[in-house]
Structures are given as structure tokens and as C-alpha cells.
Design an enzyme around this catalytic site. Structure first.
Site, PDB file in Angstrom:
ATOM      1  CB  CYS A 170     -34.271  16.380   7.578  1.00 16.15           C
ATOM      2  SG  CYS A 170     -35.025  15.021   8.469  1.00 16.15           S
ATOM      3  CG  HIS A 193     -38.835  19.320   9.673  1.00 14.99           C
ATOM      4  ND1 HIS A 193     -38.055  19.565   8.551  1.00 14.99           N
ATOM      5  CD2 HIS A 193     -38.335  18.180  10.211  1.00 14.99           C
ATOM      6  CE1 HIS A 193     -37.160  18.589   8.433  1.00 14.99           C
ATOM      7  NE2 HIS A 193     -37.300  17.747   9.436  1.00 14.99           N
ATOM      8  CD  GLU A 194     -38.304  17.675  14.126  1.00 13.57           C
ATOM      9  OE1 GLU A 194     -38.311  16.434  14.046  1.00 13.57           O
ATOM     10  OE2 GLU A 194     -37.376  18.371  13.653  1.00 13.57           O
ATOM     11  CG  HIS A 232     -39.730  13.377  10.804  1.00 10.71           C
ATOM     12  ND1 HIS A 232     -39.043  12.740   9.798  1.00 10.71           N
ATOM     13  CD2 HIS A 232     -39.038  14.525  11.044  1.00 10.71           C
ATOM     14  CE1 HIS A 232     -37.986  13.466   9.458  1.00 10.71           C
ATOM     15  NE2 HIS A 232     -37.961  14.554  10.190  1.00 10.71           N
TER      16      HIS A 232
HETATM   17 NI    NI Z   1     -36.387  15.923  10.035  1.00 11.47          NI
END
Ligand code: NI
Length: 185
Positions: free
Chosen positions: A107, A149-150, A153
Site C-alpha cells: 500500500c 483494498h481500495e 481505505h
Molecule cells: Ni492502499
């Protein structure tokens, strides 16, 4: 064009739940996405979420190279095309199977490190595009992993918080060094 500064783990912007975008077609959102695209192109990587550039809004961008696309998502007889750079506004993910898969992630907000993270292998996602239309897709493998994953966030979640085995967390340089050694043996 603007290259934005990336927030690193420990910055409060990465811990909060990002706000929904009211108007995906607004000039402000288009400018944000353009700057995120410039930033990702400059630094390299598969994706970027708005909180990582200090903007607490539900916007992510990502792309998937053809070589990383799951076999199921490829069209037979055609070279793997990958998923072109895509912006998702107010994305919602629905797992389409309980099956989880472990895979290595890194990341931009956790520079230098990588670790093994379980993710759903097959998901559906729905979001607004910057032109105001709806994006609705199914994704598997790496494509599904990047989107999860995104989107994490946007809820204040970084990949180490998803890891089951912290012994797999390490500096990329070291992991590569010993991976190479194992391959030689
Ligand atoms: Ni990330």
C-alpha cells in the site's frame, strides 16, 4: 495536473470513514480524480483512494494489468486486456461467494512493506462513474483484491488490519531477498 502528497499510516485521515460524494459529475470531483490519476501514474501502483491524498470522500481509482487478470475474467482466444483505469464513486461491494484467498498486498500509505491478506475471491461492485452513469461489474482474483483494498481505505481500514498471520508482514526488499534465496535452493 497535480501530483498529490500521500498520507502514511498513522495519519488520522486514513482512520476515518469517508463521506459519500453528493454530485459525481461536479468539477471538484473531476479535478480530484484527474489529480489522483496523475499521482498514481507518478508513484506507480494498482490503485489509490481519495483519503490517501487527504480528501475524505468515497472515491477510488484503480487499474488491473492484463497479466494479473484472473483466467475466468479473460476472453478466450484474446490477449488479456486487463481493466483500464477506472474511477469508482460511492462504491459498494457485495461478496458473491464465501471463498477467501490469501495474497500479498502492499500500500502506498504503508511504504516499503508487504503482507499476506485474505480477500473474497469473487465479488460484485457497483459505483457511480464521473460521467454520472452506474458502473456494475463482477470481479475475481487480483481485480477483486484491488477493489476490496481500495474500498477498505474509504472505511478507515488498512491491509495490515485484515491480516491473519502477522509473520508474513515484512519489508519488500527483505521478502524479495529471501524469496530469491528459496528459489535458488
Ligand atoms: Ni492502499
Amino acid at each position: 495536473m497535480a501530483i498529490l502528497k500521500i498520507a502514511r499510516m498513522g495519519h488520522p485521515i486514513l482512520k476515518r470513514v469517508a463521506d459519500p460524494v453528493v454530485d459525481p459529475t461536479s468539477l471538484e470531483i473531476h479535478k480530484l480524480i484527474n489529480d489522483m490519476v496523475d499521482t498514481l501514474a507518478d508513484i506507480g501502483g494498482a490503485g489509490l483512494a481519495a483519503p490517501q491524498v487527504h480528501v475524505p470522500l468515497r472515491v477510488v481509482i484503480f487499474h488491473v494489468p492484463g497479466s494479473r487478470l484472473a483466467a475466468e475474467d479473460q476472453i478466450e482466444g484474446q490477449p488479456p486486456a486487463g481493466v483500464p483505469l477506472t474511477a469508482l464513486i460511492n462504491p459498494v461491494i457485495t461478496p458473491l461467494s464465501d471463498e477467501m484467498e490469501e495474497g500479498v498486498e502492499a500500500c502506498l500509505s504503508v511504504p516499503g512493506l508487504a503482507g499476506t491478506v485474505p480477500r473474497y475471491n469473487h465479488i460484485g461492485y457497483r459505483a457511480m462513474a464521473p460521467n454520472g452513469t452506474v458502473i456494475e461489474r463482477e470481479a475475481r482474483g487480483f481485480h477483486a483484491r484491488v477493489v476490496q483494498h481500495e474500498c477498505d481505505h474509504l472505511d478507515g481500514v488498512l491491509y495490515p488490519m485484515r491480516m491473519r498471520d502477522m509473520t508474513s508482514l515484512g519489508f519488500v526488499e527483505e521478502l524479495r531477498r529471501f524469496e530469491d534465496k528459496e528459489a535458488e535452493d
